[in-house]
Design an enzyme around this catalytic site. Structure first.
Site, mmCIF file in Angstrom:
data_model
loop_
_atom_site.group_PDB
_atom_site.id
_atom_site.type_symbol
_atom_site.label_atom_id
_atom_site.label_comp_id
_atom_site.label_asym_id
_atom_site.label_seq_id
_atom_site.Cartn_x
_atom_site.Cartn_y
_atom_site.Cartn_z
ATOM 1 N N ASN A 226 -30.732 18.018 -4.054
ATOM 2 C CA ASN A 226 -31.818 18.768 -3.407
ATOM 3 C C ASN A 226 -32.607 19.505 -4.481
ATOM 4 O OD1 ASN A 226 -30.618 21.513 -3.767
ATOM 5 N ND2 ASN A 226 -28.981 20.560 -2.572
ATOM 6 N N ASP A 297 -24.954 18.172 1.625
ATOM 7 C CA ASP A 297 -23.988 18.191 2.738
ATOM 8 C C ASP A 297 -23.337 16.855 3.053
ATOM 9 O OD1 ASP A 297 -26.396 17.398 3.760
ATOM 10 O OD2 ASP A 297 -26.704 19.245 4.946
ATOM 11 N N LYS A 307 -23.198 0.081 -11.683
ATOM 12 C CA LYS A 307 -24.526 0.261 -11.102
ATOM 13 C C LYS A 307 -24.976 -1.052 -10.457
ATOM 14 C CE LYS A 307 -29.308 1.056 -12.296
ATOM 15 N NZ LYS A 307 -30.289 0.774 -13.320
ATOM 16 N N ASP A 326 -17.504 22.293 4.449
ATOM 17 C CA ASP A 326 -18.353 23.487 4.469
ATOM 18 C C ASP A 326 -17.684 24.568 3.603
ATOM 19 O OD1 ASP A 326 -19.649 25.899 5.074
ATOM 20 O OD2 ASP A 326 -20.342 25.069 6.995
ATOM 21 N N LEU A 327 -18.188 24.750 2.403
ATOM 22 C CA LEU A 327 -17.507 25.610 1.429
ATOM 23 C C LEU A 327 -17.581 27.082 1.814
ATOM 24 C CD1 LEU A 327 -18.504 23.825 -1.909
ATOM 25 C CD2 LEU A 327 -16.618 23.354 -0.340
ATOM 26 N N PHE A 344 -26.189 32.073 2.221
ATOM 27 C CA PHE A 344 -27.631 31.808 2.210
ATOM 28 C C PHE A 344 -27.922 30.658 3.165
ATOM 29 C CE2 PHE A 344 -29.509 34.259 -1.284
ATOM 30 C CZ PHE A 344 -28.350 34.817 -1.823
ATOM 31 N N LYS A 358 -25.991 30.225 12.706
ATOM 32 C CA LYS A 358 -25.262 29.890 11.479
ATOM 33 C C LYS A 358 -24.300 31.019 11.104
ATOM 34 C CE LYS A 358 -27.056 26.923 8.323
ATOM 35 N NZ LYS A 358 -28.015 26.427 7.374
ATOM 36 N N LYS A 362 -20.376 30.560 10.622
ATOM 37 C CA LYS A 362 -19.756 30.656 9.284
ATOM 38 C C LYS A 362 -18.849 31.881 9.168
ATOM 39 C CE LYS A 362 -22.752 27.492 7.456
ATOM 40 N NZ LYS A 362 -22.564 26.358 6.592
#
Ligand code: FMN
Length: 418
Positions: A226, A297, A307, A326-327, A344, A358, A362
């Site tokens: 990302n 994720d 490759k 999910d850390l 965050f 969320k 969490k």
């Protein structure tokens, strides 16, 4: 040095319009100051420079005057019969912030022992403004008992933010501690002084920060990731360090000025699994955790060791994917009593309801949710805005601001829960 900022970041810059006195003493690192002074002036600060006689041998007062757009002050100016007030008092009262960089062993000694026998030394005694002090000297000088004792004493001074020297190759050809902190880091520390101040309210606390993206590999040449640059997390880590915390930074591949990492206890990682392992290892010793990393994720169930050719990539892409654990939930699930956790959430669309859901899912203490579909916010931007959720049902709107002032706001909220 980078001086151009996006328009909003420039308008919100804590250094813009501030009166900053730059004191330069006799270290060879003084040659780095003209560009720093120029960067401050371009950011809209009013800058005046004071040089010790030794510094004036090493760096040009004319260059500093020209780059600061102000006259440059030397010891001889203190004895002008045209001055209606003592110059050191005049300069001390003019300055809202002082930067002493480089701080030589001699100027440090004068300051700590209350001696004012140069214009800079007497200005340091006369000022009531916050001072950022950046030491620089040869490695052996830095470890000399007298210098260490003076440096230790400076730590207890009100209004002073002392920044110890960095490791590196010194002009005397020694490899070791003594290099002046990089000018980009000094700018960051000055911004911190301007937006937060000098108080070390995190002293004695341990903070773990995760920052940047993770990458999940399909094969040795292709990955999913990302656009996180790591800016928010790294600024949180530096802000906490400047407030006295002992900080560990676990980070994926970063896109930012490497000097921002100086002085941080770093643990580079690449994949979510590596991040997971380090979090498990470091979590037990921490008072607080700020989970700013943007963890990819999903990951391929199998990473190919070779490759595939282009034509075969679609088939490889269509093969099984699995969720990355999910850390944040894992951290919350195994945290020791009293440990506080800030999460965050990068959101698009209607941020607050998604963030509330969320936070409930969490179970962290605080959640900072920011929009990633608006200009000047989210991934890589210099500024950010959003909502800080929790504890309870509290929702605080945080208007657009630079990411360093934002880091301080978040640290104040997190520190208040410990
Ligand atoms: C080329 C050169 C480089 C120097 N570099 C340093 C230095 O990095 N740090 C330091 O404390 N002193 C350094 N010194 C010694 C100081 O200049 C000297 O101790 C002087 O008294 C400092 O006075 P001031 O603090 O008033 O500038 C250097 C001297 C020379 C000639």
């Amino acid at each position: 040095m980078k001086t151009e900022q996006p328009a909003l970041a420039a308008a919100l810059d804590p250094l813009a319009g501030r009166r900053i006195l730059v004191g330069i003493s006799g270290s060879i690192a003084a040659v780095k100051l003209p560009l720093l002074v120029s960067a401050l002036a371009k950011r809209g600060a009013q800058v005046r420079c004071v040089l010790t006689p030794s510094a004036a041998q090493l760096v040009s007062p004319v260059a500093l005057a020209s780059l600061s757009r102000e006259r440059c002050y030397l010891d001889a100016d203190q004895w002008s019969h045209a001055a209606p007030r003592p110059l050191h008092v005049e300069l001390a009262e003019w300055a809202e912030l002082l930067l002493v960089a480089p701080l030589s062993a001699t100027t440090l000694g004068r300051w700590v022992h209350g001696l004012g026998d140069t214009l800079l030394a007497s200005t340091l005694l006369a000022t009531e403004a916050p001072v950022l002090a950046a030491a620089a000297m040869n490695t052996a000088m830095w470890s000399a008992p007298g210098v260490r004792a003076n440096w230790d004493q400076l730590q207890g001074f009100e209004r002073v933010l002392p920044l110890g020297p960095a490791e590196g190759l010194l002009a005397c050809d020694r490899q070791g501690s003594g290099r002046m902190p990089d000018p980009e880091l000094l700018l960051l520390a000055l911004e911190s002084l301007a937006s937060w101040g000098w108080r070390r309210d995190w002293h004695g606390r341990r903070l773990l920060v995760s920052a940047g993206p993770t990458r999940e590999w399909l094969d040795p040449a292709r990955c999913i990731s990302n656009p996180s640059t790591g800016r928010m997390g790294v600024l949180l880590a530096q802000a906490a360090r400047l407030r006295g915390a002992q900080v560990d930074l676990v980070h994926g591949p970063l896109q930012l000025d490497p000097s921002w990492l100086e002085g941080l206890n770093r643990h580079p990682i690449d994949t979510g699994a590596e991040l997971q392992q380090l979090l498990q290892h470091l979590q037990p010793q921490m008072d607080a955790i700020a989970m700013a990393a943007a963890v990819a994720d999903h990951r391929p169930a199998v990473t190919l060791s070779h490759k595939p050719e282009k034509a075969a990539v679609a088939a490889a892409m269509a093969a099984a994917w699995e969720p990355v654990p999910d850390l944040l939930v894992e951290l919350v699930g195994r945290r020791p009593a009293g440990q506080r956790i800030l999460g965050f959430a990068a959101q698009s669309g209607d941020v607050v309801p998604q963030a509330q859901a969320k936070l409930a899912r969490k179970g962290c203490d605080l959640l900072f949710a920011n929009p990633i579909d608006q200009a000047d916010a989210g991934f890589g931007s210099a500024t950010n805005q959003g909502w800080l959720l929790g504890p309870g049902a509290a929702v605080e709107r945080l208007e657009p601001m630079g990411k360093l002032p934002l880091a301080h706001r978040l640290l104040t909220a997190l520190g208040g829960l410990i």
